[in-house]
Motif scaffolding. Structure first.
Motif, PDB file in Angstrom:
ATOM      1  N   HIS A  18       0.936  -1.231  -0.070  1.00 35.28           N
ATOM      2  CA  HIS A  18      -0.020   0.137   0.000  1.00 35.28           C
ATOM      3  C   HIS A  18       0.778   1.304  -0.094  1.00 35.28           C
ATOM      4  N   CYS A  19       0.225   2.471  -0.352  1.00 35.01           N
ATOM      5  CA  CYS A  19       0.756   3.555   0.000  1.00 35.01           C
ATOM      6  C   CYS A  19       0.726   4.051   1.496  1.00 35.01           C
ATOM      7  N   HIS A  20       1.837   4.584   2.001  1.00 34.23           N
ATOM      8  CA  HIS A  20       1.856   4.635   3.352  1.00 34.23           C
ATOM      9  C   HIS A  20       1.305   6.065   3.834  1.00 34.23           C
ATOM     10  N   ILE A  21       0.820   6.785   3.181  1.00 31.73           N
ATOM     11  CA  ILE A  21      -0.112   7.953   3.210  1.00 31.73           C
ATOM     12  C   ILE A  21      -1.195   7.550   3.757  1.00 31.73           C
ATOM     13  N   PHE A  22      -1.817   7.601   4.673  1.00 30.00           N
ATOM     14  CA  PHE A  22      -3.134   6.849   5.416  1.00 30.00           C
ATOM     15  C   PHE A  22      -4.216   7.496   4.344  1.00 30.00           C
ATOM     16  N   GLU A  23      -4.417   8.792   4.079  1.00 32.46           N
ATOM     17  CA  GLU A  23      -5.599   8.995   3.203  1.00 32.46           C
ATOM     18  C   GLU A  23      -5.460   8.484   1.965  1.00 32.46           C
ATOM     19  N   TYR A  24      -4.444   8.286   1.414  1.00 30.04           N
ATOM     20  CA  TYR A  24      -4.527   7.582   0.019  1.00 30.04           C
ATOM     21  C   TYR A  24      -4.598   6.198   0.269  1.00 30.04           C
TER      22      TYR A  24
END
Length: 161
Positions: free
Chosen positions: A137-143
């Motif tokens: 996953h992308c580690h930016i929570f919103e993304y």
């Protein structure tokens, strides 16, 4: 003082299976940064999503993006087709970044997260040696919460001999 040998299995680049992975999404497939766009949460409420290979994660139970036989070497050819940076994290495994935008990397350090710049192509190599379902996953929570997340399955039933 000598360090003990690195226990991580080195990917076999002669037999590595290559997988194309595309990150995109947002408004009409390409979310563009600019004035008036609002926050990421506003975009999510409006239905703008992030995708891995055209799929947005939408629940707690997901079919795997890939099923990899345990003990085999792989290269993920990742393409960030967005206007944002994405720190891509692969649970349960370490990998080497072997190329950026078609150019071999200099140091090839072991990592579990790689920062991809907007419109950048990155290749990572690893051995699928840890059986189970692993978040990718992308580690930016919103993304991640808006869909840029998937599962990579390492199948012990099809181990390499």
């Amino acid at each position: 003082m000598d360090l003990p040998p690195n226990p991580l299995a080195e990917p076999d680049m002669t037999s590595a299976v290559r997988h194309q992975i595309v990150f995109n999404g947002g408004m009409m497939g390409q979310m563009m940064m600019g004035g008036g766009m609002g926050s990421m949460m506003d975009q999510m409420r409006e239905g703008n999503m992030w995708f891995i290979n055209g799929e947005a994660a939408t629940g707690h139970m997901m079919d795997p993006l890939l099923v990899l036989p345990q003990g085999t070497s792989h290269v993920f050819e990742m393409d960030n087709r967005t206007a944002w940076h994405h720190p891509i994290h692969f649970h349960g495994h370490s990998f080497r970044v072997i190329a950026r935008n078609g150019q071999p990397t200099r140091h090839r350090e072991w990592q579990d997260t790689v920062l991809m710049a907007p419109e950048e192509r990155v290749e990572i190599a690893f051995v699928a040696d840890n059986p189970g379902d692993w978040m990718f996953h992308c580690h930016i929570f919103e993304y991640q919460a808006a869909g840029m997340m998937g599962v990579i399955r390492v199948d012990p039933g099809t181990t390499k001999t």
